[in-house]
Design an enzyme around this catalytic site. Structure first.
Site, mmCIF file in Angstrom:
data_model
loop_
_atom_site.group_PDB
_atom_site.id
_atom_site.type_symbol
_atom_site.label_atom_id
_atom_site.label_comp_id
_atom_site.label_asym_id
_atom_site.label_seq_id
_atom_site.Cartn_x
_atom_site.Cartn_y
_atom_site.Cartn_z
ATOM 1 N N GLY A 32 0.858 -1.124 0.011
ATOM 2 C CA GLY A 32 0.001 -0.088 0.099
ATOM 3 C C GLY A 32 1.014 1.366 0.090
ATOM 4 O O GLY A 32 2.107 1.165 -0.471
ATOM 5 N N CYS A 33 0.294 2.366 0.569
ATOM 6 C CA CYS A 33 0.976 3.594 0.632
ATOM 7 C C CYS A 33 2.403 3.243 1.211
ATOM 8 O O CYS A 33 2.450 3.002 2.514
ATOM 9 C CB CYS A 33 0.189 4.582 1.437
ATOM 10 S SG CYS A 33 0.990 6.331 1.515
ATOM 11 N N PHE A 34 3.166 3.877 0.815
ATOM 12 C CA PHE A 34 4.706 3.720 1.338
ATOM 13 C C PHE A 34 4.920 4.621 2.822
ATOM 14 O O PHE A 34 5.793 4.442 3.382
ATOM 15 C CB PHE A 34 5.858 3.959 0.446
ATOM 16 C CG PHE A 34 5.899 5.324 -0.663
ATOM 17 C CD1 PHE A 34 5.292 6.178 -0.279
ATOM 18 C CD2 PHE A 34 6.550 5.083 -1.914
ATOM 19 C CE1 PHE A 34 5.332 7.612 -0.982
ATOM 20 C CE2 PHE A 34 6.485 6.205 -2.584
ATOM 21 C CZ PHE A 34 5.768 7.392 -2.258
ATOM 22 N N TRP A 35 3.963 5.644 2.636
ATOM 23 C CA TRP A 35 4.242 6.445 4.107
ATOM 24 C C TRP A 35 3.771 5.471 5.233
ATOM 25 O O TRP A 35 4.397 5.542 6.148
ATOM 26 C CB TRP A 35 2.923 7.585 3.954
ATOM 27 C CG TRP A 35 3.171 8.575 2.969
ATOM 28 C CD1 TRP A 35 4.423 8.906 2.376
ATOM 29 C CD2 TRP A 35 2.127 9.722 2.623
ATOM 30 N NE1 TRP A 35 4.053 10.101 1.532
ATOM 31 C CE2 TRP A 35 2.871 10.415 1.903
ATOM 32 C CE3 TRP A 35 0.914 9.910 3.105
ATOM 33 C CZ2 TRP A 35 2.268 11.465 0.947
ATOM 34 C CZ3 TRP A 35 0.360 10.839 2.555
ATOM 35 C CH2 TRP A 35 0.899 11.813 1.448
ATOM 36 N N CYS A 36 2.828 4.430 4.736
ATOM 37 C CA CYS A 36 2.369 3.513 6.129
ATOM 38 C C CYS A 36 3.665 2.522 6.168
ATOM 39 O O CYS A 36 3.849 2.559 7.553
ATOM 40 C CB CYS A 36 1.246 2.847 5.575
ATOM 41 S SG CYS A 36 -0.241 3.914 5.326
#
EC number: 1.8.4.11
Length: 176
Positions: A9-13
């Site tokens: 998913g989102c690489f921030w996560c």
């Protein structure tokens, strides 16, 4: 040191979680799994580059094993939903493991089978050989730590970090 490249998913996560793992030396957000060299975030978001948002993790295998990293990986995202994590939709958010060695491939295959049994569903995580990693733009680095009050961070990343801390307290290096 060893390297793991994972997309959940989102690489921030994923960056926010893996930065908090004992034995992880560095976590870099970026793009991998596609064919377009040096893509930008905007290009990856078009769904036409073939790249996924990933993190490249450098870790000390004497502290945390690749298998343990994959266990955390499978616990912090939904590996049964193609091209989506929550409200983040598109192939760039797919679940993907880019292996750097035959040993990593073997471990990943075992973990995929384990999680299919555990979840009672087919795991759609792609398992492909690592070819290239393109580091994300600077503003994506340490996004969670720099923007903890941003609504996305509060609503999406906080629960993942807290889940990691709760489920893997012995693996956590930083408390929030």
């Amino acid at each position: 040191m060893e390297v793991a490249t994972l997309g959940g998913g989102c690489f921030w996560c994923t960056e926010a979680v893996f930065k908090r793992v004992k034995g992880v030396v560095s976590v870099k957000p970026g793009y991998s799994g596609g064919k377009v060299p040096n893509p930008t975030y905007e290009e990856v978001c078009t769904d036409e580059t073939g790249h996924a948002e990933v993190v490249q993790i450098t870790f000390d295998p004497s502290v945390i094993t690749y298998r343990e990293l994959l266990e955390i990986f499978f616990e912090i995202h939904d590996p049964t939903t193609p091209n989506r994590q929550g409200n983040d939709v598109g192939s760039q958010y797919r679940s993907i493991i880019l292996y750097h060695s035959e040993e990593q491939k073997k471990i990943a295959e075992e973990m995929i089978k384990l999680y299919e049994r555990k979840l009672g569903k087919k795991v759609v995580t792609e398992l492909v050989p690592f070819e290239a990693f393109y580091e994300a733009e600077d503003y994506h680095h340490d996004f969670y730590d720099k923007h903890k009050n941003y609504p996305y961070c509060k609503l999406v990343i906080d629960p993942k970090v807290k889940k990691f801390m709760k489920n893997f307290p012995d693996k956590a290096s930083i408390r929030i």
